[in-house]
Design a protein around this motif. Structure first.
Motif, PDB file in Angstrom:
ATOM      1  N   GLN A 200       0.845  -1.196   0.000  1.00  0.00           N
ATOM      2  CA  GLN A 200       0.000   0.000   0.000  1.00  0.00           C
ATOM      3  C   GLN A 200       0.884   1.252   0.000  1.00  0.00           C
ATOM      4  O   GLN A 200       1.978   1.237   0.535  1.00  0.00           O
ATOM      5  N   PHE A 205       4.192   2.867   6.142  1.00  0.00           N
ATOM      6  CA  PHE A 205       3.551   4.116   6.576  1.00  0.00           C
ATOM      7  C   PHE A 205       4.556   4.960   7.358  1.00  0.00           C
ATOM      8  O   PHE A 205       4.607   4.947   8.581  1.00  0.00           O
ATOM      9  N   GLN A 208       3.775   7.583  10.426  1.00  0.00           N
ATOM     10  CA  GLN A 208       3.522   7.257  11.834  1.00  0.00           C
ATOM     11  C   GLN A 208       4.814   7.100  12.650  1.00  0.00           C
ATOM     12  O   GLN A 208       4.772   6.669  13.808  1.00  0.00           O
ATOM     13  N   ARG A 212       4.930   5.957  16.526  1.00  0.00           N
ATOM     14  CA  ARG A 212       5.517   4.661  16.888  1.00  0.00           C
ATOM     15  C   ARG A 212       6.559   4.857  17.992  1.00  0.00           C
ATOM     16  O   ARG A 212       6.645   4.076  18.933  1.00  0.00           O
ATOM     17  N   PHE A 228      -5.218  -2.860  13.442  1.00  0.00           N
ATOM     18  CA  PHE A 228      -4.879  -2.359  12.094  1.00  0.00           C
ATOM     19  C   PHE A 228      -3.352  -2.256  12.019  1.00  0.00           C
ATOM     20  O   PHE A 228      -2.790  -1.239  11.630  1.00  0.00           O
ATOM     21  N   SER A 229      -2.718  -3.353  12.402  1.00  0.00           N
ATOM     22  CA  SER A 229      -1.271  -3.316  12.668  1.00  0.00           C
ATOM     23  C   SER A 229      -0.428  -3.178  11.407  1.00  0.00           C
ATOM     24  O   SER A 229       0.733  -2.827  11.491  1.00  0.00           O
ATOM     25  N   PHE A 230      -1.013  -3.510  10.238  1.00  0.00           N
ATOM     26  CA  PHE A 230      -0.232  -3.541   9.000  1.00  0.00           C
ATOM     27  C   PHE A 230       1.039  -4.362   9.240  1.00  0.00           C
ATOM     28  O   PHE A 230       0.956  -5.471   9.766  1.00  0.00           O
ATOM     29  N   PHE A 234       4.174  -0.398  15.075  1.00  0.00           N
ATOM     30  CA  PHE A 234       3.980  -0.004  16.480  1.00  0.00           C
ATOM     31  C   PHE A 234       4.473  -1.101  17.425  1.00  0.00           C
ATOM     32  O   PHE A 234       5.044  -0.818  18.482  1.00  0.00           O
ATOM     33  N   ASP A 250      -4.876  -7.628  12.281  1.00  0.00           N
ATOM     34  CA  ASP A 250      -5.064  -7.045  10.950  1.00  0.00           C
ATOM     35  C   ASP A 250      -5.885  -8.026  10.125  1.00  0.00           C
ATOM     36  O   ASP A 250      -5.845  -9.234  10.350  1.00  0.00           O
ATOM     37  N   ILE A 251      -6.608  -7.484   9.177  1.00  0.00           N
ATOM     38  CA  ILE A 251      -7.477  -8.319   8.339  1.00  0.00           C
ATOM     39  C   ILE A 251      -6.682  -9.001   7.229  1.00  0.00           C
ATOM     40  O   ILE A 251      -7.132  -9.976   6.634  1.00  0.00           O
ATOM     41  N   SER A 252      -5.470  -8.510   6.977  1.00  0.00           N
ATOM     42  CA  SER A 252      -4.683  -9.009   5.848  1.00  0.00           C
ATOM     43  C   SER A 252      -3.582  -9.971   6.297  1.00  0.00           C
ATOM     44  O   SER A 252      -2.701  -9.608   7.087  1.00  0.00           O
ATOM     45  N   ALA A 280      -7.959 -10.905  11.716  1.00  0.00           N
ATOM     46  CA  ALA A 280      -9.384 -10.680  11.982  1.00  0.00           C
ATOM     47  C   ALA A 280      -9.781  -9.277  11.561  1.00  0.00           C
ATOM     48  O   ALA A 280      -8.935  -8.382  11.440  1.00  0.00           O
ATOM     49  N   ASP A 281     -11.080  -9.102  11.389  1.00  0.00           N
ATOM     50  CA  ASP A 281     -11.634  -7.760  11.245  1.00  0.00           C
ATOM     51  C   ASP A 281     -11.550  -7.123  12.630  1.00  0.00           C
ATOM     52  O   ASP A 281     -12.072  -7.677  13.606  1.00  0.00           O
ATOM     53  N   ALA A 282     -10.902  -5.999  12.722  1.00  0.00           N
ATOM     54  CA  ALA A 282     -10.645  -5.396  14.038  1.00  0.00           C
ATOM     55  C   ALA A 282     -11.948  -5.050  14.764  1.00  0.00           C
ATOM     56  O   ALA A 282     -12.027  -5.165  15.988  1.00  0.00           O
ATOM     57  N   ASP A 299      -5.199   2.379  14.682  1.00  0.00           N
ATOM     58  CA  ASP A 299      -4.688   3.147  13.532  1.00  0.00           C
ATOM     59  C   ASP A 299      -5.293   2.608  12.237  1.00  0.00           C
ATOM     60  O   ASP A 299      -4.602   2.001  11.418  1.00  0.00           O
ATOM     61  N   PRO A 301      -7.291   2.317   8.474  1.00  0.00           N
ATOM     62  CA  PRO A 301      -7.171   3.045   7.203  1.00  0.00           C
ATOM     63  C   PRO A 301      -8.189   4.179   7.193  1.00  0.00           C
ATOM     64  O   PRO A 301      -9.058   4.237   8.064  1.00  0.00           O
TER      65      PRO A 301
HETATM   66  N1  SAH Z   1      -0.600   1.124  11.863  1.00  0.00           N
HETATM   67  C1  SAH Z   1       0.062   0.788  10.643  1.00  0.00           C
HETATM   68  C2  SAH Z   1      -0.650   1.311   9.416  1.00  0.00           C
HETATM   69  C3  SAH Z   1      -2.101   0.890   9.295  1.00  0.00           C
HETATM   70  S1  SAH Z   1      -2.645   0.813   7.649  1.00  0.00           S
HETATM   71  C4  SAH Z   1       1.518   1.217  10.698  1.00  0.00           C
HETATM   72  O1  SAH Z   1       1.944   1.952  11.615  1.00  0.00           O
HETATM   73  O2  SAH Z   1       2.270   0.849   9.806  1.00  0.00           O
HETATM   74  C5  SAH Z   1      -4.209   0.065   7.824  1.00  0.00           C
HETATM   75  C6  SAH Z   1      -4.194  -1.441   8.014  1.00  0.00           C
HETATM   76  O3  SAH Z   1      -5.530  -1.818   8.386  1.00  0.00           O
HETATM   77  C7  SAH Z   1      -3.855  -2.280   6.784  1.00  0.00           C
HETATM   78  O4  SAH Z   1      -2.827  -3.176   7.108  1.00  0.00           O
HETATM   79  C8  SAH Z   1      -5.134  -3.078   6.465  1.00  0.00           C
HETATM   80  O5  SAH Z   1      -4.877  -4.412   6.068  1.00  0.00           O
HETATM   81  C9  SAH Z   1      -5.825  -3.080   7.810  1.00  0.00           C
HETATM   82  N2  SAH Z   1      -7.292  -3.197   7.804  1.00  0.00           N
HETATM   83  C10 SAH Z   1      -8.180  -2.586   6.975  1.00  0.00           C
HETATM   84  N3  SAH Z   1      -9.436  -2.858   7.371  1.00  0.00           N
HETATM   85  C11 SAH Z   1      -9.343  -3.641   8.479  1.00  0.00           C
HETATM   86  C12 SAH Z   1     -10.293  -4.239   9.360  1.00  0.00           C
HETATM   87  N4  SAH Z   1     -11.596  -4.057   9.181  1.00  0.00           N
HETATM   88  N5  SAH Z   1      -9.832  -4.949  10.394  1.00  0.00           N
HETATM   89  C13 SAH Z   1      -8.500  -5.127  10.597  1.00  0.00           C
HETATM   90  N6  SAH Z   1      -7.567  -4.595   9.797  1.00  0.00           N
HETATM   91  C14 SAH Z   1      -7.980  -3.865   8.751  1.00  0.00           C
END
Ligand code: SAH
Length: 392
Positions: A200, A205, A208, A212, A228-230, A234, A250-252, A280-282, A299, A301
């Motif tokens: 992405q 990122f 941040q 961090r 949303f740890s990407f 952090f 994170d969902i990914s 998981a979906d956060a 954190d 998106p």
């Molecule tokens: N905190 C990170 C940046 C976050 S970017 C850092 O410091 O680098 C946003 C992240 O949220 C992405 O990795 C994406 O995969 C994730 N994401 C998006 N929707 C989500 C959801 N519903 N649940 C969990 N993670 C999700």
């Protein structure tokens, strides 16, 4: 050259430094104009007002490069603009930080363009097709002044379809050795990878960084939840800062794999801290979670990609803040960030504070933060990043 006249409201905005001219503010134009050409804007007295890059297909019709006295935009001019951006960052980073933003779009005078450096690799991200014809010139400037051995170009999704056989493709190496996968760089002495080809934005990122660092300072002896740890940024800082455990949600799966690798790249400092990865979906995960943590990072998106999403985005931020607060143990800290430009600074902090009041718990505000210095924001719409720290 293409000549334009714009409404008096637009004139006033451009004079005050605003870099966007929308199609509906153009009153007349000398001819139809082609993608990426220079357009000169004259004011109502026929004096030079500004010069910018023309995009016949975008509602954002002209991206202003310069407003004020007439200037000739030639190679020397671009070189000056490039070195200005580098000068601004002079002395900001030492060898402990080799990943940083070199050009931050409009606010550095390069509308719709970002240049990040990750160690030996420069990543140019284009958000507008007006830049296609200038990639070679930018590559030359990078070689002359940034001195990195390799360069990759990335295209935002909306312009990928405008790419032709003449234009660079997303992920193309413009110069330097082939790039096989993520590249390594340093941030405050920690080692991270950036997926410069497929990740992405430009692969990490960088904005941040300072948050961090702060989370790293807060983490000592605490358990840390990083939603949303990407790629786990952090968490790596928290582990170095002496956290008892770190949990990435994170969902990914792809992001979590990078988080695992980033953790391992820093094994020497993250060593004894337990690292848990949850795909998981956060929102769903937070709704069912029972454990509390010493630090909770939210954190997500951007929830508002356009102005019409603002209301639903505010609701989502509030719901998230409410659930995040429930996960903060007594004495613990909530770190809530928003990267949506459509949700203003005050609105975002207001909704997090109000969620905190609704929880009925006693809390104090430790800090609010905004943009780091390598991500300047010089006009209202450029302000996107905000973060608030509340202790309960
Ligand atoms: N905190 C990170 C940046 C976050 S970017 C850092 O410091 O680098 C946003 C992240 O949220 C992405 O990795 C994406 O995969 C994730 N994401 C998006 N929707 C989500 C959801 N519903 N649940 C969990 N993670 C999700």
């Amino acid at each position: 050259m293409l000549r334009l006249r714009i409404t008096s409201t637009a004139e006033w905005k451009v004079r005050s430094g605003h870099p966007w001219i929308f199609a509906e503010s153009i009153k007349s134009q000398s001819r139809s104009g082609v993608m990426g050409e220079l357009a000169v804007v004259y004011d109502k007295w026929d004096n030079f007002l500004a010069i910018g890059l023309f995009d016949p297909y975008s509602p954002l019709r002209v991206r202003v490069l310069h407003a004020g006295k007439p200037q000739t935009v030639d190679e020397a001019w671009w070189r000056g603009r490039f070195t200005d951006a580098l000068k601004l960052r002079d002395g900001m980073f030492d060898a402990a930080t080799t990943g940083y933003r070199c050009i931050h779009g409009e606010s550095d005078g390069w509308p719709g363009l970002v240049l990040d450096r990750y160690g030996d690799t420069a990543v140019l991200k284009l958000y507008s097709a007006v830049w296609f014809e200038r990639v070679e010139l930018i590559a030359k400037l990078i070689q002359e002044h940034l001195g990195v051995p390799g360069m990759v170009v990335r295209l935002s999704r909306n312009i990928q379809k405008a790419a032709t056989s003449e234009t660079p493709t997303d992920g193309a190496v413009i110069f330097g050795p082939p790039v096989a996968g993520p590249v390594l760089f340093r941030e405050n002495s920690l080692i991270f990878e950036a997926d410069v080809l497929k990740g992405q934005k430009t692969g990490f990122f960088l904005d941040q960084r300072e948050n961090r660092m702060k989370v790293g300072e807060l983490a000592r002896g605490r358990s840390v939840l990083n939603t949303f740890s990407f790629s786990g940024g952090f968490s790596v800082y928290a582990a170095r800062g002496g956290a008892r455990s770190v949990t990435d949600v994170d969902i990914s799966a792809h992001a979590l794999e990078a988080a695992k690798r980033n953790y391992l790249h820093n094994a020497a400092t993250t060593g004894k801290c337990r690292h848990e990865l949850i795909k998981a979906d956060a929102f769903d995960w937070l709704a069912q979670a029972r454990t509390q943590f010493g630090v909770v990072v939210l954190d997500p998106p951007s929830f508002a990609k356009k102005e019409s999403d603002r209301k639903s985005a505010m609701d989502a931020y509030a719901r998230l803040a409410g659930m995040g607060i429930d996960r903060v143990e007594r004495g613990g800290v909530l770190v809530a960030a928003s990267c949506s430009a459509h949700v203003a600074w005050d609105e975002f902090f207001g909704l997090v504070r109000s969620s905190a009041r609704k929880s009925g718990r006693r809390f104090s505000e430790l800090a609010v933060t905004g943009h780091p210095a390598d991500h300047p924001a010089k006009f209202a719409e450029a302000v996107y990043l905000k973060c608030i720290y509340l202790q309960f």
